[in-house]
Design an enzyme around this catalytic site. Sequence first.
Site, PDB file in Angstrom:
ATOM      1  N   ARG A 229       0.856  -1.190   0.000  1.00 48.64           N
ATOM      2  CA  ARG A 229       0.000   0.000   0.000  1.00 48.64           C
ATOM      3  C   ARG A 229       0.893   1.241   0.000  1.00 48.64           C
ATOM      4  O   ARG A 229       1.987   1.224   0.591  1.00 48.64           O
ATOM      5  CB  ARG A 229      -0.916   0.035   1.243  1.00 48.64           C
ATOM      6  CG  ARG A 229      -2.112  -0.891   1.165  1.00 48.64           C
ATOM      7  CD  ARG A 229      -3.136  -0.417   0.117  1.00 48.64           C
ATOM      8  NE  ARG A 229      -4.292  -1.293   0.014  1.00 48.64           N
ATOM      9  CZ  ARG A 229      -4.463  -2.246  -0.917  1.00 48.64           C
ATOM     10  NH1 ARG A 229      -3.525  -2.477  -1.815  1.00 48.64           N
ATOM     11  NH2 ARG A 229      -5.568  -2.961  -0.958  1.00 48.64           N
ATOM     12  N   HIS A 277      -1.401   0.144  -9.962  1.00 52.07           N
ATOM     13  CA  HIS A 277      -2.066  -0.817  -9.067  1.00 52.07           C
ATOM     14  C   HIS A 277      -2.517  -2.073  -9.830  1.00 52.07           C
ATOM     15  O   HIS A 277      -3.679  -2.465  -9.769  1.00 52.07           O
ATOM     16  CB  HIS A 277      -3.260  -0.157  -8.335  1.00 52.07           C
ATOM     17  CG  HIS A 277      -3.607  -0.878  -7.056  1.00 52.07           C
ATOM     18  ND1 HIS A 277      -4.026  -0.235  -5.931  1.00 52.07           N
ATOM     19  CD2 HIS A 277      -3.596  -2.201  -6.731  1.00 52.07           C
ATOM     20  CE1 HIS A 277      -4.271  -1.112  -4.968  1.00 52.07           C
ATOM     21  NE2 HIS A 277      -4.014  -2.313  -5.446  1.00 52.07           N
TER      22      HIS A 277
END
Length: 314
Positions: A229, A277
């Site tokens: 993250r 991502h």
Amino acid sequence: MPVVLFSGNPEKRSLYAPELTRAADEEGLSATIHMDPSDVAPEAVDYLIFDGDGPVKDFAPYTKLKAILNLWAGVEAVMRCDPPENLPVVRMVEAGLSEGMRDYVVGHVLRHHLDIDRYIGAEPIAEWELTFPPLARDRTVGVLGLGVLGADCAAHLARHGFETLGWSRSAKRVEGVRCLSGAEGLDQIIAESEILALLLPHTPETRRVLNAERIAKMPDGACLVNAGRGALIDHDALLAALDAGKIRHATMDVFDVEPLPPDHPYWAYPRVTVTPHIASVTRPATASDSIMRQIARGEAGKSFENTVDRTLGY
Ligand code: NAP
């Protein structure tokens, strides 16, 4: 007959509908599957398949739920919706997600290990020089997070021959990997990892785990691969360390703000690789298998696997 609601982003409905039906059949489950929340009364739903981009954000009307099945491996979005305390929230664990992450992490580690950019980058070296490319066994690679994804990546890196270290909250055993935990373990993995992959969840404890102080303690010229993250890294500190040559390259798949804003320095930084991502994505076929396996467990009165620990936040 359990009633299942897929609260997915509308684009995903046509992809998931046939796979969920197939996977239910294969589990021997006769379930009623709804792909749109407006097709079913909330109080009739037994299992809710949750997508962070999907329509259902308020679980209060879903009074009969036996479980929430998250479509994503990360649980921040579902936990932000505040699911009822005693309701199991099942994380997405599926083969496609693990295999995709393994390819991404091992691929980028090999790229940095072999300094492939020297030969194929924007300005390739174009010199016939005799070098001795490093061997994996002479390279120390660290993996922060030894969960479903991190342990799998670490095991593969070790099998490839890298001197592999892993770090987690609780003590772990992963074949071929020197497993560390606690504050001392973190100091050690930071000090030794020439290439460090981050596969931790975002929690208050892991936020900015890679800060200026820890970056300063990494080996000179270390490389990073962040597929966990964005919040795990202090990005100002990383940019300063890249400028100083302390960090040679950072492969970044996750960011504080996504999509990464067009004016963010990472886009133009030559030794930062930005991927949108995509390190690993949930795939409809394997995800549907995983979801229906959990529903079958629930219907058989068994406990769900891979549930979120509310106190730990992952
Ligand atoms: P997981 O199975 O929940 O594992 C999390 C790991 O992190 C565990 O080893 C856990 O330790 C460790 N950990 C958590 N808090 C810690 C702390 N405070 N100190 C030390 N270790 C800590 O998660 P996963 O399935 O491997 O996925 C990891 C993360 O990858 C996800 O949370 C998500 O953010 C990210 N992800 C990214 C993508 C992408 O495309 N970029 C795709 C999927 C997932 P214990 O083992 O002791 O519990």
